[in-house]
Design a protein around this motif. Structure first.
Motif, PDB file in Angstrom:
ATOM      1  N   PHE A  67       0.648  -1.142   0.120  1.00 11.72           N
ATOM      2  CA  PHE A  67      -0.194  -0.014  -0.199  1.00 11.72           C
ATOM      3  C   PHE A  67       0.612   1.402  -0.145  1.00 11.72           C
ATOM      4  N   GLY A  68       1.325   1.520   0.567  1.00 15.44           N
ATOM      5  CA  GLY A  68       2.303   2.137   0.913  1.00 15.44           C
ATOM      6  C   GLY A  68       3.957   2.517  -0.471  1.00 15.44           C
ATOM      7  N   LYS A  69       3.988   1.772  -1.611  1.00 19.52           N
ATOM      8  CA  LYS A  69       4.036   1.564  -2.331  1.00 19.52           C
ATOM      9  C   LYS A  69       3.708   2.140  -3.635  1.00 19.52           C
ATOM     10  N   ASN A  70       2.538   1.720  -3.410  1.00 18.83           N
ATOM     11  CA  ASN A  70       1.087   2.164  -3.835  1.00 18.83           C
ATOM     12  C   ASN A  70       0.880   3.607  -4.280  1.00 18.83           C
ATOM     13  N   ILE A  71       1.334   4.082  -2.655  1.00 16.08           N
ATOM     14  CA  ILE A  71       0.955   5.781  -2.751  1.00 16.08           C
ATOM     15  C   ILE A  71       1.910   6.235  -2.885  1.00 16.08           C
ATOM     16  N   SER A  72       3.249   6.233  -3.445  1.00 13.60           N
ATOM     17  CA  SER A  72       4.356   6.860  -2.905  1.00 13.60           C
ATOM     18  C   SER A  72       4.390   7.993  -4.104  1.00 13.60           C
ATOM     19  N   THR A  73       4.027   7.599  -5.112  1.00 18.68           N
ATOM     20  CA  THR A  73       4.095   8.153  -6.736  1.00 18.68           C
ATOM     21  C   THR A  73       3.470   9.464  -6.202  1.00 18.68           C
ATOM     22  N   SER A  74       1.995   9.553  -5.312  1.00 18.69           N
ATOM     23  CA  SER A  74       1.817  10.634  -5.441  1.00 18.69           C
ATOM     24  C   SER A  74       1.456  11.282  -3.459  1.00 18.69           C
ATOM     25  N   PHE A  75       2.829  11.118  -3.211  1.00 19.79           N
ATOM     26  CA  PHE A  75       3.056  11.794  -2.148  1.00 19.79           C
ATOM     27  C   PHE A  75       2.806  13.428  -2.267  1.00 19.79           C
ATOM     28  N   THR A  76       1.694  13.664  -0.497  1.00 18.67           N
ATOM     29  CA  THR A  76       1.370  15.042  -0.542  1.00 18.67           C
ATOM     30  C   THR A  76       2.029  14.935   0.897  1.00 18.67           C
ATOM     31  N   PRO A  77       2.304  16.414   1.024  1.00 15.62           N
ATOM     32  CA  PRO A  77       2.339  17.048   2.884  1.00 15.62           C
ATOM     33  C   PRO A  77       1.024  15.544   3.566  1.00 15.62           C
ATOM     34  N   PHE A  78      -0.278  15.711   3.360  1.00 13.71           N
ATOM     35  CA  PHE A  78      -1.409  15.482   3.779  1.00 13.71           C
ATOM     36  C   PHE A  78      -0.505  14.067   4.224  1.00 13.71           C
ATOM     37  N   ALA A  79      -0.363  13.547   3.276  1.00 10.42           N
ATOM     38  CA  ALA A  79      -0.512  11.675   3.135  1.00 10.42           C
ATOM     39  C   ALA A  79       0.713  11.923   3.791  1.00 10.42           C
ATOM     40  N   ALA A  80       1.642  12.660   3.427  1.00  9.95           N
ATOM     41  CA  ALA A  80       3.200  12.077   4.553  1.00  9.95           C
ATOM     42  C   ALA A  80       3.219  12.338   5.896  1.00  9.95           C
ATOM     43  N   ARG A  81       2.154  13.010   6.413  1.00 14.74           N
ATOM     44  CA  ARG A  81       1.638  13.523   7.768  1.00 14.74           C
ATOM     45  C   ARG A  81       1.115  12.185   8.242  1.00 14.74           C
ATOM     46  N   THR A  82       0.372  11.929   7.881  1.00 18.87           N
ATOM     47  CA  THR A  82      -0.754  10.016   8.122  1.00 18.87           C
ATOM     48  C   THR A  82       0.175   9.585   7.600  1.00 18.87           C
ATOM     49  N   GLN A  83       0.978   9.274   6.796  1.00 18.72           N
ATOM     50  CA  GLN A  83       1.177   8.144   7.169  1.00 18.72           C
ATOM     51  C   GLN A  83       2.360   8.027   8.549  1.00 18.72           C
ATOM     52  N   GLN A  84       3.397   9.345   8.664  1.00 20.42           N
ATOM     53  CA  GLN A  84       4.125   8.957  10.065  1.00 20.42           C
ATOM     54  C   GLN A  84       3.473   8.995  11.410  1.00 20.42           C
ATOM     55  N   PHE A  85       2.185   9.821  10.713  1.00 21.65           N
ATOM     56  CA  PHE A  85       0.871   9.210  12.260  1.00 21.65           C
ATOM     57  C   PHE A  85       1.122   7.826  11.942  1.00 21.65           C
ATOM     58  N   VAL A  86       0.625   7.002  11.189  1.00 20.03           N
ATOM     59  CA  VAL A  86       0.513   5.553  11.377  1.00 20.03           C
ATOM     60  C   VAL A  86       1.370   4.531  12.112  1.00 20.03           C
ATOM     61  N   ARG A  87       2.704   5.507  11.232  1.00 19.89           N
ATOM     62  CA  ARG A  87       4.379   4.651  11.690  1.00 19.89           C
ATOM     63  C   ARG A  87       4.098   4.403  12.868  1.00 19.89           C
ATOM     64  N   GLU A  88       4.053   6.187  13.855  1.00 22.87           N
ATOM     65  CA  GLU A  88       4.231   6.306  14.655  1.00 22.87           C
ATOM     66  C   GLU A  88       3.452   5.870  15.813  1.00 22.87           C
ATOM     67  N   GLN A  89       1.701   4.865  15.348  1.00 29.51           N
ATOM     68  CA  GLN A  89       1.175   4.882  16.935  1.00 29.51           C
ATOM     69  C   GLN A  89       1.637   3.305  15.776  1.00 29.51           C
ATOM     70  N   LEU A  90       1.923   2.338  15.439  1.00 31.81           N
ATOM     71  CA  LEU A  90       1.668   1.058  14.797  1.00 31.81           C
ATOM     72  C   LEU A  90       3.214   0.480  15.607  1.00 31.81           C
ATOM     73  N   THR A  91       4.350   1.011  15.289  1.00 30.97           N
ATOM     74  CA  THR A  91       5.483   1.676  16.087  1.00 30.97           C
ATOM     75  C   THR A  91       6.354   1.932  16.965  1.00 30.97           C
ATOM     76  N   GLN A  92       6.983   1.761  17.554  1.00 30.52           N
ATOM     77  CA  GLN A  92       8.474   2.347  19.098  1.00 30.52           C
ATOM     78  C   GLN A  92       9.232   3.016  17.975  1.00 30.52           C
ATOM     79  N   VAL A  93       8.982   4.603  17.787  1.00 26.67           N
ATOM     80  CA  VAL A  93       9.550   5.452  17.107  1.00 26.67           C
ATOM     81  C   VAL A  93      10.657   6.247  18.082  1.00 26.67           C
ATOM     82  N   GLU A  94      11.876   5.498  17.724  1.00 26.28           N
ATOM     83  CA  GLU A  94      13.272   6.377  18.583  1.00 26.28           C
ATOM     84  C   GLU A  94      13.388   7.974  17.626  1.00 26.28           C
ATOM     85  N   ASP A  95      12.997   8.363  16.655  1.00 23.19           N
ATOM     86  CA  ASP A  95      13.637   9.719  16.267  1.00 23.19           C
ATOM     87  C   ASP A  95      12.962  10.260  16.141  1.00 23.19           C
ATOM     88  N   LYS A  96      11.315   9.938  17.171  1.00 21.92           N
ATOM     89  CA  LYS A  96      10.378  11.652  16.271  1.00 21.92           C
ATOM     90  C   LYS A  96      10.982  12.527  17.558  1.00 21.92           C
TER      91      LYS A  96
END
Length: 318
Positions: free
Chosen positions: A10-39
């Motif tokens: 899913f990440g690969k499919n939307i990489s071609t249309s990367f927008t600020p909103f999509a980037a923030r959403t992806q980062q938010f999901v990443r932080e929710q699903l994994t323990q992010v140390e570089d936050k």
């Protein structure tokens, strides 16, 4: 795991249309699903301002939840007490004035049963006034108790009117002001804080994108992605510009939010509003005190006269 592969695809499919909103959403999901140390961490002073603004917002919400009842005329009216349309058809003052001019019992009865020019409010004090006046006219007008009840009815109505004046002042000076602060200044602070969070997510998304080689790269749910600690030294110029731009945006949003929150916390308006609330209540209780202070000696005088008459009658009968 298939689920992990689906997320990655899913990440690969939307990489071609990367927008600020999509980037923030992806980062938010990443932080929710994994323990992010570089936050990216916000400064302690900023977090303290957030706590203070949250506390101030809670103060406004809690007080308004109670003081909003001042817009409800019958907030102290007995819930199980029932009055007829006739009871509420005239004010006590109007009834007393008309009754004083009545020459017969029929005229008095008509006055008590016909509607007047102004209906009586449904407050506790007004209810006491109506009950007292009705009780007074159930007795012979020559009885001291009837006279006392009528005076008490007039005084109670005055107290009820003073309470309505208090309520109007609280609505206009306190409730309206507190609501405005909650819906404007504090809301502006909330929006500024949201902008900071969005800028922080965009910054961390830009950093993550640069480290992963330019793709969005949804998190590996099986474990944190291994990063080369020296990878940042080999960022392309485009990647550096993207990260620096995101950093500038984050710093700018943070500085703006700090200014907005400090302005909300420093304004004396809430304390001024509270002073208005106390003043309105003080004026009401002072007025009630004056009314009852004037009434009490009159009732006491009637009581003394009746007791003297009672003793005289007993002594004469003996």
């Amino acid at each position: 795991m298939d689920f992990t592969k689906n997320i990655a695809n899913f990440g690969k499919n939307i990489s071609t249309s990367f927008t600020p909103f999509a980037a923030r959403t992806q980062q938010f999901v990443r932080e929710q699903l994994t323990q992010v140390e570089d936050k990216t961490q916000l400064p302690p002073d900023y977090l303290e301002l957030e706590k203070r603004v949250d506390a101030l917002r809670l103060v406004h919400q809690q007080l308004l939840a109670v003081t909003s009842q001042f817009s409800n005329e019958s907030y102290d009216y007995p819930p199980n007490y029932r009055e007829s349309f006739v009871d509420l058809s005239r004010t006590i003052t109007e009834k007393v004035q008309l009754l004083s001019a009545a020459n017969t019992a029929t005229e008095a009865q008509n006055i008590l049963t016909k509607p007047g020019t102004k209906s009586a409010p449904k407050t506790f004090a007004h209810a006491i006034a109506r009950a007292s006046l009705n009780s007074a006219h159930a007795l012979d007008s020559s009885e001291p108790l009837a006279t006392a009840l009528e005076k008490y009815a007039l005084a109670s109505e005055q107290v009820g009117e003073a309470r309505l004046q208090q309520d109007a002042q609280i609505q206009s000076r306190f409730n309206a002001a507190f609501t405005t602060t909650l819906n404007t200044n504090i809301m502006f602070a909330q929006k500024a804080r949201k902008n900071v969070e969005n800028a922080r997510l965009s910054l961390d998304a830009a950093k993550s994108k640069a480290k992963s080689g330019g793709g969005i790269g949804f998190p590996n749910l099986g474990g944190a992605r291994q990063q080369d600690p020296h990878h940042e030294e080999h960022l392309t110029e485009e990647q550096r510009v993207e990260v620096e731009t995101a950093e500038d945006e984050f710093v700018g949003c943070t500085e703006e939010a700090v200014g907005v929150m400090k302005n909300v916390l420093d304004t004396p308006e809430p304390l001024r509003n509270l002073a208005d609330l106390v003043q309105a209540q003080l004026e009401f209780h002072k007025k009630a005190f004056e009314i009852y202070s004037e009434l009490a000696p009159l009732i006491e005088g009637l009581q003394v006269e009746q007791e003297a008459s009672y003793r005289k009658n007993r002594e004469g009968g003996a």
